[in-house]
Design an enzyme around this catalytic site. Sequence first.
Site, PDB file in Angstrom:
ATOM      1  N   GLY A  96       3.895   5.637  -5.244  1.00 46.19           N
ATOM      2  CA  GLY A  96       3.564   5.351  -3.844  1.00 46.19           C
ATOM      3  C   GLY A  96       2.077   5.412  -3.570  1.00 46.19           C
ATOM      4  O   GLY A  96       1.524   4.557  -2.872  1.00 46.19           O
ATOM      5  N   CYS A  97       1.408   6.416  -4.127  1.00 49.46           N
ATOM      6  CA  CYS A  97      -0.028   6.600  -3.897  1.00 49.46           C
ATOM      7  C   CYS A  97      -0.845   5.501  -4.573  1.00 49.46           C
ATOM      8  O   CYS A  97      -1.894   5.088  -4.058  1.00 49.46           O
ATOM      9  CB  CYS A  97      -0.471   7.977  -4.398  1.00 49.46           C
ATOM     10  SG  CYS A  97       0.369   9.338  -3.552  1.00 49.46           S
ATOM     11  N   THR A  98      -0.362   5.033  -5.719  1.00 46.52           N
ATOM     12  CA  THR A  98      -1.038   3.941  -6.422  1.00 46.52           C
ATOM     13  C   THR A  98      -0.955   2.658  -5.603  1.00 46.52           C
ATOM     14  O   THR A  98      -1.963   1.959  -5.399  1.00 46.52           O
ATOM     15  CB  THR A  98      -0.414   3.720  -7.812  1.00 46.52           C
ATOM     16  OG1 THR A  98      -0.562   4.912  -8.593  1.00 46.52           O
ATOM     17  CG2 THR A  98      -1.089   2.559  -8.537  1.00 46.52           C
TER      18      THR A  98
END
Length: 212
Positions: free
Chosen positions: A121-123
Amino acid sequence: NLRNLNHSLLAFRLIKRKMPMITRSMTKKRKRDNTNSKQSEPAAKKQKTSAKKKAAPKKKKEPKKTKKQAKEEKEDDNEFGVGSVAPDFTIINEKEKEISLKDYKGKYLVLYFYPKDNTPGCTKEGQRFRDLKKEFSNLNCEILGVSADKASAHQKFIDKYDFNFSLLADTDRILIKSYGATKAGNRIQRSTFLIDPNGKISAVWNPVRGTA
């Protein structure tokens, strides 16, 4: 799931729009409303003078607040939102260079908080901001990401995905807590704040919808 990650850009465009103008018809309506209210004032005064004054009921003594309740109320008073001054900060980035909020005076700033480097998700979130970087720059707006990862981890994350903005290493979680980007279990809440050129909060997404 991450379809809403361009939310800051959309909000920025909304902020840039002009406020609606007051037309003549609106002005006339206001004058009529004021005239009607003045005519009804004498009747209202007569009703007040004829009415008997009721004795005010005695106020009950409120129970003494516990230390926990007082602390919670104090925390509520410290909460901020749109229009309030953004919490100041000075923190190192991926190059271990100190970055401060004052460095962005005169510019808009997207400050986004995310849980951890190199997670799916953060990527995707970082890639979305990376792809929109030129559009943000055209609107006099900079981007900063924040997580509790170390500066060295941030540098690897940036190199791996060619991010074109800095990531702040808030290892002590001071900045994260000051912006309320936390949730149960001492975890980081994915959230984004748009700060205006005068250092005030213009928009808040906490949490960012459609993300974990």
